[in-house]
Design an enzyme around this catalytic site. Sequence first.
Site, PDB file in Angstrom:
ATOM      1  N   GLU A 208       5.539 -80.381  74.782  1.00 54.49           N
ATOM      2  CA  GLU A 208       4.161 -80.619  75.256  1.00 54.49           C
ATOM      3  C   GLU A 208       3.188 -80.969  74.130  1.00 54.49           C
ATOM      4  O   GLU A 208       2.130 -80.353  73.963  1.00 54.49           O
ATOM      5  CB  GLU A 208       3.650 -79.425  76.062  1.00 54.49           C
ATOM      6  CG  GLU A 208       2.506 -79.831  76.983  1.00 54.49           C
ATOM      7  CD  GLU A 208       2.123 -78.772  78.001  1.00 54.49           C
ATOM      8  OE1 GLU A 208       3.027 -78.210  78.652  1.00 54.49           O
ATOM      9  OE2 GLU A 208       0.929 -78.520  78.152  1.00 54.49           O
TER      10      GLU A 208
ATOM     11  N   GLU B 100       4.008 -79.062  94.484  1.00 52.65           N
ATOM     12  CA  GLU B 100       4.478 -79.541  93.163  1.00 52.65           C
ATOM     13  C   GLU B 100       5.199 -80.889  93.311  1.00 52.65           C
ATOM     14  O   GLU B 100       5.154 -81.724  92.409  1.00 52.65           O
ATOM     15  CB  GLU B 100       5.390 -78.499  92.503  1.00 52.65           C
ATOM     16  CG  GLU B 100       4.724 -77.148  92.211  1.00 52.65           C
ATOM     17  CD  GLU B 100       3.839 -77.114  90.960  1.00 52.65           C
ATOM     18  OE1 GLU B 100       3.659 -78.149  90.309  1.00 52.65           O
ATOM     19  OE2 GLU B 100       3.320 -76.013  90.657  1.00 52.65           O
TER      20      GLU B 100
ATOM     21  N   LYS C 237      10.535 -85.274  86.349  1.00 59.07           N
ATOM     22  CA  LYS C 237      10.251 -84.238  85.339  1.00 59.07           C
ATOM     23  C   LYS C 237      11.185 -84.396  84.139  1.00 59.07           C
ATOM     24  O   LYS C 237      10.749 -84.277  82.982  1.00 59.07           O
ATOM     25  CB  LYS C 237      10.375 -82.833  85.948  1.00 59.07           C
ATOM     26  CG  LYS C 237      10.097 -81.768  84.895  1.00 59.07           C
ATOM     27  CD  LYS C 237       9.666 -80.421  85.392  1.00 59.07           C
ATOM     28  CE  LYS C 237       9.367 -79.507  84.197  1.00 59.07           C
ATOM     29  NZ  LYS C 237       8.951 -78.176  84.570  1.00 59.07           N
TER      30      LYS C 237
END
Length: 357
Positions: free
Chosen positions: A232, A184, A222
């Site tokens: 989103e 990640e 992030k």
Amino acid sequence: MYKKVGERMKIHINLKKTEDKSYDILIDSIKQINIPTKALIVTNPKVAGLHLNYLLPKLQAKELYIATLPDGEEYKTLKYVEFLLDRMFEHRLDRKSVLVAFGGGVIGDITGFTASIYQRGIEFIQIPTTLLSQVDASVGGKTGINNRFGKNLVGAFWQPKAVYIDPFFLSTLPKREFLAGIAEIIKMAVMFDREFFEWLETHRLDDTEKIKYAIKRSVELKAKVVAQDEKEKGLRASLNYGHTFAHVIENETEYKKFLHGEAVAIGMVMANRLAQKKGLLTPQEANRVLKLLKEYGLPTCYEVKDPVKFYEQFFLDKKTQESKIKFVLPKGIGDFVITADIKKDEVIEVLEEFKRC
Ligand code: NAD
Ligand code: GLY
């Protein structure tokens, strides 16, 4: 008193002055956490056994309770949300009480979701203990549970009040779990930050200082995305690089063969092949990503037995809107495109390449 018949009755509620949901993410040894109200720590037997003794002296609350869930993704369900709600009512938690998620992404997701529905929503704090949850899951407020229709299909955007990322917890993490978290980190670098990617190429994450830097950079990246697109609607989808392929791989292998980060590593390699076909990534760039993933022993290949069947499974993903698959593809290293404009044949051609590993 009454409006005339025929006159439109329309009342507008103005919610533009929304609450401030900002919060701090602290990356360091936990010093002291003071909760002036009742608090319930949610954890599992493994994390509790290893680290509760470390946490408890540092956590003060008006009244402190602990709820332990069984360890595993299969317990991230409504049944265990109810289990937590029962404990919360038994301890008479009120609207000012706080949940403390103490564990990996599974604990974080179910605790956050439970916090979001208890008495219409109470605060929660994230204390992530796996690398994956420290660099990704604990930040950004995606909370949720699984059901028989799939993973994370029930949930809420519910931001934590604070996130405490203490690298000390990683000392007991199994190596495989640690490496899954690195996938990640690599994802963040490929999507957003060429310099960070170059740093990862030249620095192995084998000591606390380097790990801390990699966590910090990933979380910064992030946080920037979430601040621009919490729910989103667009940009945040970039965090799903590799995930469209990974979800199918996880489904086909019934979540048994690969850890999520491992499936994401393979998914990134598949996405990179597609990016190459579209002229977005050079073979040299794709190789650099492949090399970095391999250096950490992450899997980079998955045998696609039936490319058409694999392709069809994209449509089961909750992110596939109106029958259009949205692919997140790197555009060079450090940039990306999100596109639904890819022909089925092009994807199948890439999947054909993975028939043999
Ligand atoms: P996990 O929570 O299952 O933890 C992996 C294993 O490590 C578990 O057995 C756990 O008990 C153990 N563990 C935790 N901390 C440990 C420690 N310090 N030492 C030793 N063992 C430890 O898995 P994960 O990879 O942390 O998270 C995966 C979950 O996160 C999935 O449910 C996924 O859907 C979710 N997720 C959520 C987001 C989000 O934005 N909300 C993002 C990514 C993933
Ligand atoms: N892990 C993806 C996201 O938080 O959006």
